[in-house]
Enzyme design. Structure first.
Site, PDB file in Angstrom:
ATOM      1  N   TYR A 185      -0.735 -16.050  11.338  1.00 42.64           N
ATOM      2  CA  TYR A 185      -0.978 -14.845  10.608  1.00 42.64           C
ATOM      3  C   TYR A 185      -0.800 -13.679  11.730  1.00 42.64           C
ATOM      4  O   TYR A 185      -1.701 -13.494  12.318  1.00 42.64           O
ATOM      5  CB  TYR A 185      -2.005 -14.657   9.768  1.00 42.64           C
ATOM      6  CG  TYR A 185      -2.311 -13.504   9.132  1.00 42.64           C
ATOM      7  CD1 TYR A 185      -1.029 -12.673   8.815  1.00 42.64           C
ATOM      8  CD2 TYR A 185      -3.381 -13.022   8.338  1.00 42.64           C
ATOM      9  CE1 TYR A 185      -1.321 -11.282   7.973  1.00 42.64           C
ATOM     10  CE2 TYR A 185      -3.707 -11.804   7.490  1.00 42.64           C
ATOM     11  CZ  TYR A 185      -2.392 -11.101   7.389  1.00 42.64           C
ATOM     12  OH  TYR A 185      -2.407  -9.959   6.538  1.00 42.64           O
ATOM     13  N   LYS A 207       2.883 -16.455   8.758  1.00 41.96           N
ATOM     14  CA  LYS A 207       2.988 -15.175   7.988  1.00 41.96           C
ATOM     15  C   LYS A 207       3.291 -13.914   8.876  1.00 41.96           C
ATOM     16  O   LYS A 207       2.158 -13.700   9.472  1.00 41.96           O
ATOM     17  CB  LYS A 207       1.955 -14.960   7.136  1.00 41.96           C
ATOM     18  CG  LYS A 207       1.573 -13.802   6.091  1.00 41.96           C
ATOM     19  CD  LYS A 207       0.435 -13.589   5.680  1.00 41.96           C
ATOM     20  CE  LYS A 207       0.730 -11.992   4.996  1.00 41.96           C
ATOM     21  NZ  LYS A 207      -1.009 -11.743   4.492  1.00 41.96           N
TER      22      LYS A 207
END
Length: 301
Positions: A134, A162
């Protein structure tokens, strides 16, 4: 693990006294799975993990796993400043038989590329589960740069990222130079671009209350390859995305949006405050307009 489709970072519904609303949590899981989302993320930022005690986070992991009952994959967020704390959450994910974990850069500490990699590798060793990285420098102040990604190549578990930087050049770099790390859209207003560059998944908080719209966007672009339809859907969704991102009221908007679906998600935990009447009215109008536009798009194609 192949990350494919819409992954919803679950909100944590609260009663007025900020205790967990178990009924609303169960109803949210049922709404999302019934709508067709492809996976659920527990203890993400949208779930307000930063405002929860370790005990609360550790309680949520098996609780949500039981609610899902094997119907869709569950990803567990391990976000924390200290590596040791993140490892605790990763081990809990493993114990609960989670399908994957989410590893972010530690906030506030401002680690170097090497330190980010060592942090992520330590968490990986503790859990040995598929990992979605992330990258959100807007919140964490650091990037998972090429040095970090190269170091993480030591483990095959790092299979997706992500990407929430908003930097289109990073999107190009990731798609071109790191094809073994699957792209997942983490910047909602760039979903069209992510899908055009080969992303197969989208982690989107707005899908807590508008799963149908997000699934329609994924289906048009990633499944059907119809980017003309995708552009129309994105155009209909952009006003909502602007409202969600303006004024630092993101989580409040997500929770109110879920309340409009008949599930009382309750207030955000302090220091955040609920939306005022004008903010609620604006959000409600934007959602109504979006839904009408999407119905017209689906009816015309």
């Amino acid at each position: 693990m192949q990350f494919e489709g819409i992954y919803t970072p679950l909100v944590t519904p609260y009663h007025a006294d900020f205790t967990l609303n178990e009924e609303a949590l169960a109803a949210t899981v049922e709404l999302l799975i019934g709508a067709g989302v492809h996976g659920l993320i527990v203890a993400g930022t949208t779930g307000e993990y930063y405002a929860q005690s370790a005990e609360e986070r550790l309680d949520l992991i098996p609780r949500v796993k039981n609610l899902i009952a094997g119907r869709v994959p569950m990803i567990v967020g391990t976000g924390a400043i200290r590596t040791e704390e993140a490892i605790t959450y990763a081990k809990a994910a493993k114990a609960a038989e989670a399908d994957a974990i989410l590893i972010a850069t530690p906030p506030y500490a401002y680690p170097t590329a090497r330190e980010i990699a060592l942090h992520a590798l330590a968490i990986d060793r503790a859990a040995n589960l598929p990992v979605m990285l992330y990258n959100y420098p807007g919140r964490m102040s650091v990037n998972m740069d090429e040095e970090t990604l190269d170091r993480l190549g030591r483990s095959p578990n790092f299979c997706a990222i992500k990407e929430s930087s908003g930097d289109i050049n990073r999107l190009h770099m990731l798609a071109r130079d790191y094809p073994h790390i699957a792209l997942s859209c983490g910047m909602d207003d760039q979903a069209l671009e992510f899908f055009a560059w080969g992303a197969r998944s989208w982690v989107c908080a707005g899908s807590n209350f508008a799963p149908e719209a997000h699934i329609a966007m994924y289906r048009a672009c990633a499944v059907e390859g119809d980017f003309t339809k995708g552009r129309a859907i994105m155009s209909a969704m952009l006003p909502l995305m602007r409202v969600l991102e303006q004024g630092g009221k993101f989580i409040q908007c997500i929770k109110h949006g879920l309340t409009l679906r008949g599930i009382d998600a309750g207030p955000p935990r302090r220091p955040l405050q609920p939306l005022n009447k004008d903010d609620k009215r604006e959000l409600e109008e934007v959602i109504r307009t979006m839904n009408k536009s999407l119905a017209a798009i689906e009816g015309a194609l």
